[in-house]
Structures are given as C-alpha cells and as structure tokens.
Write a protein that holds these residues in place. Structure first.
Motif, PDB file in Angstrom:
ATOM      1  N   LYS A 120       1.160  -4.021   4.658  1.00 54.10           N
ATOM      2  CA  LYS A 120       1.472  -3.014   5.669  1.00 54.10           C
ATOM      3  C   LYS A 120       0.657  -1.768   5.362  1.00 54.10           C
ATOM      4  O   LYS A 120       0.321  -1.499   4.222  1.00 54.10           O
ATOM      5  CB  LYS A 120       2.965  -2.694   5.658  1.00 54.10           C
ATOM      6  N   GLY A 121       0.351  -1.045   6.378  1.00 47.84           N
ATOM      7  CA  GLY A 121      -0.510   0.107   6.213  1.00 47.84           C
ATOM      8  C   GLY A 121       0.200   1.355   5.721  1.00 47.84           C
ATOM      9  O   GLY A 121       1.423   1.453   5.724  1.00 47.84           O
ATOM     10  N   THR A 122      -0.617   2.298   5.305  1.00 51.24           N
ATOM     11  CA  THR A 122      -0.128   3.616   4.939  1.00 51.24           C
ATOM     12  C   THR A 122      -0.949   4.639   5.720  1.00 51.24           C
ATOM     13  O   THR A 122      -2.183   4.540   5.786  1.00 51.24           O
ATOM     14  CB  THR A 122      -0.211   3.849   3.411  1.00 51.24           C
ATOM     15  N   LEU A 123      -0.272   5.604   6.309  1.00 44.59           N
ATOM     16  CA  LEU A 123      -0.927   6.552   7.209  1.00 44.59           C
ATOM     17  C   LEU A 123      -1.544   7.705   6.433  1.00 44.59           C
ATOM     18  O   LEU A 123      -0.870   8.353   5.616  1.00 44.59           O
ATOM     19  CB  LEU A 123       0.073   7.081   8.233  1.00 44.59           C
ATOM     20  N   ALA A 150       0.842  -1.194   0.000  1.00 44.23           N
ATOM     21  CA  ALA A 150       0.000   0.000   0.000  1.00 44.23           C
ATOM     22  C   ALA A 150       0.874   1.240   0.000  1.00 44.23           C
ATOM     23  O   ALA A 150       1.922   1.275   0.646  1.00 44.23           O
ATOM     24  CB  ALA A 150      -0.907   0.006   1.215  1.00 44.23           C
ATOM     25  N   SER A 151       0.445   2.245  -0.716  1.00 48.91           N
ATOM     26  CA  SER A 151       1.175   3.510  -0.767  1.00 48.91           C
ATOM     27  C   SER A 151       0.200   4.640  -1.042  1.00 48.91           C
ATOM     28  O   SER A 151      -0.958   4.415  -1.386  1.00 48.91           O
ATOM     29  CB  SER A 151       2.251   3.459  -1.854  1.00 48.91           C
ATOM     30  N   GLY A 152       0.700   5.865  -0.893  1.00 45.94           N
ATOM     31  CA  GLY A 152      -0.098   7.034  -1.227  1.00 45.94           C
ATOM     32  C   GLY A 152      -0.622   7.822  -0.055  1.00 45.94           C
ATOM     33  O   GLY A 152      -1.266   8.857  -0.240  1.00 45.94           O
ATOM     34  N   LEU A 185      -6.729  12.374  -1.691  1.00 47.36           N
ATOM     35  CA  LEU A 185      -5.564  11.502  -1.791  1.00 47.36           C
ATOM     36  C   LEU A 185      -5.968  10.266  -2.582  1.00 47.36           C
ATOM     37  O   LEU A 185      -7.143   9.886  -2.584  1.00 47.36           O
ATOM     38  CB  LEU A 185      -5.074  11.046  -0.411  1.00 47.36           C
ATOM     39  N   ARG A 186      -5.003   9.649  -3.229  1.00 49.89           N
ATOM     40  CA  ARG A 186      -5.261   8.375  -3.886  1.00 49.89           C
ATOM     41  C   ARG A 186      -4.289   7.340  -3.336  1.00 49.89           C
ATOM     42  O   ARG A 186      -3.075   7.501  -3.449  1.00 49.89           O
ATOM     43  CB  ARG A 186      -5.116   8.469  -5.404  1.00 49.89           C
ATOM     44  N   LEU A 187      -4.843   6.308  -2.759  1.00 49.38           N
ATOM     45  CA  LEU A 187      -4.039   5.201  -2.272  1.00 49.38           C
ATOM     46  C   LEU A 187      -3.933   4.134  -3.351  1.00 49.38           C
ATOM     47  O   LEU A 187      -4.857   3.928  -4.133  1.00 49.38           O
ATOM     48  CB  LEU A 187      -4.666   4.601  -1.015  1.00 49.38           C
ATOM     49  N   SER A 188      -2.784   3.466  -3.362  1.00 52.85           N
ATOM     50  CA  SER A 188      -2.567   2.363  -4.298  1.00 52.85           C
ATOM     51  C   SER A 188      -2.220   1.104  -3.522  1.00 52.85           C
ATOM     52  O   SER A 188      -1.543   1.168  -2.493  1.00 52.85           O
ATOM     53  CB  SER A 188      -1.418   2.694  -5.260  1.00 52.85           C
ATOM     54  N   VAL A 231      -4.994  -2.022  -7.094  1.00 53.25           N
ATOM     55  CA  VAL A 231      -6.281  -1.463  -6.723  1.00 53.25           C
ATOM     56  C   VAL A 231      -6.045  -0.088  -6.127  1.00 53.25           C
ATOM     57  O   VAL A 231      -5.092   0.105  -5.358  1.00 53.25           O
ATOM     58  CB  VAL A 231      -7.005  -2.377  -5.727  1.00 53.25           C
ATOM     59  N   TYR A 232      -6.912   0.833  -6.487  1.00 55.23           N
ATOM     60  CA  TYR A 232      -6.772   2.221  -6.031  1.00 55.23           C
ATOM     61  C   TYR A 232      -7.943   2.594  -5.129  1.00 55.23           C
ATOM     62  O   TYR A 232      -9.048   2.074  -5.271  1.00 55.23           O
ATOM     63  CB  TYR A 232      -6.732   3.172  -7.227  1.00 55.23           C
TER      64      TYR A 232
END
Length: 120
Positions: free
Chosen positions: A112-115, A5-7, A17-20, A78-79
């Motif tokens: 792993k998570g993204t904050l 996960a990122s973004g 925001l866009r998470l990927s 996936v976004y």
C-alpha cells in the motif's frame, strides 16, 4: 508476502523525508525492491530500484542527485531518502518487489502506498 511502506507526510519544498519499505514473507536477498509513485491525474512511474543480487541501484532522471535508495538486509527493509524535495514530487509512493534483478511495472508484489505532499 507483505510490503509495508511508511514515512510519508507533509514537507516544505527543499525539505527531506525518508520512506521505509518493510518486507516479509520472502527471501529478501533474491529480490529487487523498487519505489514507484503516482501523482494525481498522472500515470505511475518508477522512481528508484535496488537489486539485492548485486546491490545495484537505479534512479529515475527526475530524482537523480536528490533521492537515494538503500537496503538493510538484516531488517528486510529498503529505504528511500528523499532530499531537496519539490512540489512535483508530491505523489503516493509505493514499494514493490520482484524476483531476480531489476524493477519494471510488472513487479510481483505491491504494498500500500504512503502519501508524500511537498508544499511550495
């Protein structure tokens, strides 16, 4: 199997925001990919889910109309497009995968998570 996960980041209320979630090690088409989040002191909650088998999506009531989940199967990614962010959206966001259709707390794989931090 890996989910990356990122973004995440810091954004003001009302921002976007866009998470990927980049997936590897499994056949993307046979899985459901979900986004979950956990805020400090709170239980983890499901946010959005994309089921590859029928391209169906699910969004929690708290994010309906603001968050959109989408998939690029060619990229195994996936976004999660998050618009009109609110301070209460602040959390660590995780992506997870489960074989078949639909997302539950008992997903097969977790990344792993993204904050995400939304300031008021």
């Amino acid at each position: 199997v890996q989910l990356q996960a990122s973004g995440g980041g810091l954004v003001q209320a009302g921002g976007s925001l866009r998470l990927s979630c980049a997936a590897s090690g499994f056949t993307f088409d046979d899985y459901a990919i979900g986004w979950f989040r956990q805020a400090p002191g709170k239980e983890r909650e499901g946010v959005s889910c994309f089921s590859s088998s029928d391209s169906s999506t699910y969004n929690a009531d708290s994010v309906k109309g603001r968050f959109t989940i989408s998939s690029d199967n060619a990229k195994n990614t996936v976004y999660l497009q998050m618009n009109s962010l609110k301070p209460e959206d602040t959390a660590v966001y995780y992506c997870a995968a489960a074989a078949g259709w639909g997302c539950t707390d008992g997903m097969d794989y977790w990344g792993k998570g993204t904050l995400v931090t939304v300031s008021s």
